[in-house]
Design an enzyme around this catalytic site. Sequence first.
Site, PDB file in Angstrom:
ATOM      1  CB  CYS A 304      29.285  40.145  34.919  1.00 47.51           C
ATOM      2  SG  CYS A 304      27.603  39.730  34.453  1.00 47.51           S
ATOM      3  CB  ALA A 305      34.246  39.380  31.377  1.00 47.42           C
ATOM      4  N   PRO A 307      36.338  44.888  33.592  1.00 53.96           N
ATOM      5  CG  PRO A 307      37.669  46.191  35.315  1.00 53.96           C
ATOM      6  CD  PRO A 307      36.615  45.670  35.294  1.00 53.96           C
ATOM      7  N   GLY A 308      37.524  42.598  33.152  1.00 50.15           N
ATOM      8  CA  GLY A 308      38.951  41.938  32.761  1.00 50.15           C
ATOM      9  C   GLY A 308      39.391  41.522  33.922  1.00 50.15           C
ATOM     10  N   GLY A 309      39.737  41.670  34.947  1.00 53.83           N
ATOM     11  CA  GLY A 309      41.048  41.000  36.061  1.00 53.83           C
ATOM     12  C   GLY A 309      40.301  39.865  36.540  1.00 53.83           C
ATOM     13  CD  GLU A 329      31.231  44.273  30.332  1.00 51.35           C
ATOM     14  OE1 GLU A 329      31.508  43.600  31.787  1.00 51.35           O
ATOM     15  OE2 GLU A 329      30.352  45.213  30.597  1.00 51.35           O
ATOM     16  CG  ASP A 355      21.101  41.507  28.470  1.00 47.97           C
ATOM     17  OD1 ASP A 355      21.350  41.337  29.525  1.00 47.97           O
ATOM     18  OD2 ASP A 355      20.161  42.327  28.063  1.00 47.97           O
ATOM     19  CG  ASP A 373      32.488  39.318  39.988  1.00 48.86           C
ATOM     20  OD1 ASP A 373      31.657  39.795  40.798  1.00 48.86           O
ATOM     21  OD2 ASP A 373      34.021  40.103  39.479  1.00 48.86           O
ATOM     22  CB  CYS A 426      33.246  44.303  45.138  1.00 55.48           C
ATOM     23  SG  CYS A 426      32.811  45.126  44.242  1.00 55.48           S
TER      24      CYS A 426
HETATM   25  C1  LIG Z   1      31.381  43.608  39.094  1.00 58.45           C
HETATM   26  S1  LIG Z   1      31.956  44.013  37.139  1.00 58.45           S
HETATM   27  C2  LIG Z   1      32.858  42.616  36.986  1.00 58.45           C
HETATM   28  C3  LIG Z   1      33.662  42.713  37.020  1.00 58.45           C
HETATM   29  C4  LIG Z   1      35.020  41.959  36.443  1.00 58.45           C
HETATM   30  N1  LIG Z   1      34.622  40.170  36.971  1.00 58.45           N
HETATM   31  C5  LIG Z   1      36.789  41.532  36.914  1.00 58.45           C
HETATM   32  O1  LIG Z   1      36.687  40.864  37.804  1.00 58.45           O
HETATM   33  O2  LIG Z   1      36.989  42.847  36.498  1.00 58.45           O
HETATM   34  C6  LIG Z   1      30.331  43.967  36.308  1.00 58.45           C
HETATM   35  C7  LIG Z   1      30.380  43.653  34.971  1.00 58.45           C
HETATM   36  O3  LIG Z   1      29.169  43.376  34.512  1.00 58.45           O
HETATM   37  C8  LIG Z   1      28.848  44.270  33.150  1.00 58.45           C
HETATM   38  N2  LIG Z   1      27.306  44.134  33.333  1.00 58.45           N
HETATM   39  C9  LIG Z   1      25.600  44.397  33.809  1.00 58.45           C
HETATM   40  N3  LIG Z   1      24.736  43.814  33.117  1.00 58.45           N
HETATM   41  C10 LIG Z   1      25.342  43.176  32.502  1.00 58.45           C
HETATM   42  C11 LIG Z   1      24.842  42.291  31.717  1.00 58.45           C
HETATM   43  N4  LIG Z   1      23.246  42.197  31.654  1.00 58.45           N
HETATM   44  N5  LIG Z   1      24.907  41.175  31.081  1.00 58.45           N
HETATM   45  C12 LIG Z   1      26.656  41.550  30.945  1.00 58.45           C
HETATM   46  N6  LIG Z   1      27.448  42.438  31.657  1.00 58.45           N
HETATM   47  C13 LIG Z   1      26.639  43.031  32.323  1.00 58.45           C
HETATM   48  C14 LIG Z   1      29.754  45.798  33.465  1.00 58.45           C
HETATM   49  O4  LIG Z   1      29.036  46.579  33.087  1.00 58.45           O
HETATM   50  C15 LIG Z   1      30.152  45.273  34.659  1.00 58.45           C
HETATM   51  O5  LIG Z   1      31.104  45.500  33.810  1.00 58.45           O
END
Ligand SMILES: C[S@@+](CC[C@H](N)C(=O)[O-])C[C@H]1O[C@@H](n2cnc3c(N)ncnc32)[C@H](O)[C@@H]1O
Length: 495
Positions: A304-305, A307-309, A329, A355, A373, A426
């Site tokens: 679940c990457a 915005p990519g940090g 993502e 997904d 994440d 988080c």
């Molecule tokens: C907590 S954020 C991740 C932050 C990221 N690791 C970073 O450090 O920038 C969770 C992410 O999961 C995505 N997400 C939500 N449901 C998802 C799914 N079923 N499959 C993949 N990604 C998903 C969201 O769009 C969001 O961008």
Amino acid sequence: MSERRPHDNSPRNGGPRGDRSRGDRPRTDRPREGRRDDRPAEPLVQPARRVALDVIAAVSDSDAYANLLLPTRIARARLSPADAALATELTYGTLRMQGYYDRVIADAAGRPVDRIDPPILDVLRLGAHQLLSTRIPSHAAVNESVAQARLVGSRSATGFANGVLREIGRHTPEEWRERVAAGARNEDDRLAALTSHPTWVIRAFRRSLAAEGRGDELEALLDADNAAPRVNLVALPGLAEPPAGARPDRFSPVGFTGDGGDPLGLVESSKGRLRVQDEGSQLAALALTRARPVRSGERWLDLCAGPGGKAALLAAEALAGGAELVANELVPARAELVRKALAAVPLDVPVWEEDGTAIGDEHPEAFDRILLDAPCTGLGALRRRPEARWRKEPKDVAELSALQNRLIDSAIDALAPGGLLAYVTCSPHIAETRSVVAGALDRHPELEAVGTAAVVQGLAQEPLDLAGDPEVVQLWPHRQLTDAMFIALLAKRAQ
Ligand SMILES: C[S@@+](CC[C@H](N)C(=O)[O-])C[C@H]1O[C@@H](n2cnc3c(N)ncnc32)[C@H](O)[C@@H]1O
């Protein structure tokens, strides 16, 4: 805009009702059309306050995100660095403490805030913040707020705002705290009022701290949520070094705080190899990459990457260790942000838009290390998303933990035997953290917990004050000055 009947404007005797929809509210930075001729000329409002009110209004009107909108409004208004800092403090401070200010305003106005015109309520909140929590002289706070009220409301509304603000200014901040505390229904309501948190969030935090035997830290945590977070950066390992004058982070071996200069300038001039990133996020990514030595050719997945940090940090670590990385993502716009973040690292990282709950079926046992994440309530990052606390509800926790359970099952299926999974949020809410991990361990006998606390202590520069179960790590804003990140490392037994 509707005309109002003239009436007594004194706060305790009425004043304007909330009879105007937010849709027709005039913007504060444009001259109003159709202004009545008997109105005084358009008042001048100091630009930082104009930007702050504009953002606060967009947050309450149209669910805008302050952290995304504020920088563009600051740029558009061409604010000086000093005014930009003031606009940021006013916006964030007002949104964070809104729950408290609403109680003060209700008391001073003699009516609940839902009976105050929404645009005038925003002006009052910003005015209350200046009067109660800044060194701005009272007369300046009141006069500027009244000028702002004149821009968004009728003459009677302006008189009402003037009366409420003068009433607030008649008492010291300490007297208001005592009055608000005295009006609380019970202990949780008192904490909710004084620290400006929803009661359900306070109860969730209490449970999480109690699980660590640290229930007595609750007030420190709630106060830390109301302090502005420092701007923390990462130097992608092997690709960049912190600039001269930077202060190394206490815990993250790749983190630092700047010398007070413009962090975005640093990010740009380093082509993204120096990046803004909370220290807790750095520790979460490094816990996965440094828990054990990297074998060349390992396959890693950031499930679940966006915005990519963390993906950028994982990519730098993969490059250094000879591993491959795939980022995934679900949301295409956020996948695009992941691609941008990854451009800083000279490694070919495919970005999938799948997904994550299906990846375990589609790519069984394909990855040696997986970062999950997970999408979460973000209750651990309330310092940097000041309005978030008012937007979340308990039902969000239930929906998100159901998704987290499906994502962790999928991640476990995608993990190769002997592989390592980092489950990260988080949020410190137990339903999103320990319960998800405990459920996964119950459902998957092939999985075992790894001593995450020892791993994180091992990579940190200084010992961290961690409490509770050593198999997981919960960081806290009041203890580590990081977001309240939760990290659990889980290993799949080799067959
Ligand atoms: C907590 S954020 C991740 C932050 C990221 N690791 C970073 O450090 O920038 C969770 C992410 O999961 C995505 N997400 C939500 N449901 C998802 C799914 N079923 N499959 C993949 N990604 C998903 C969201 O769009 C969001 O961008």
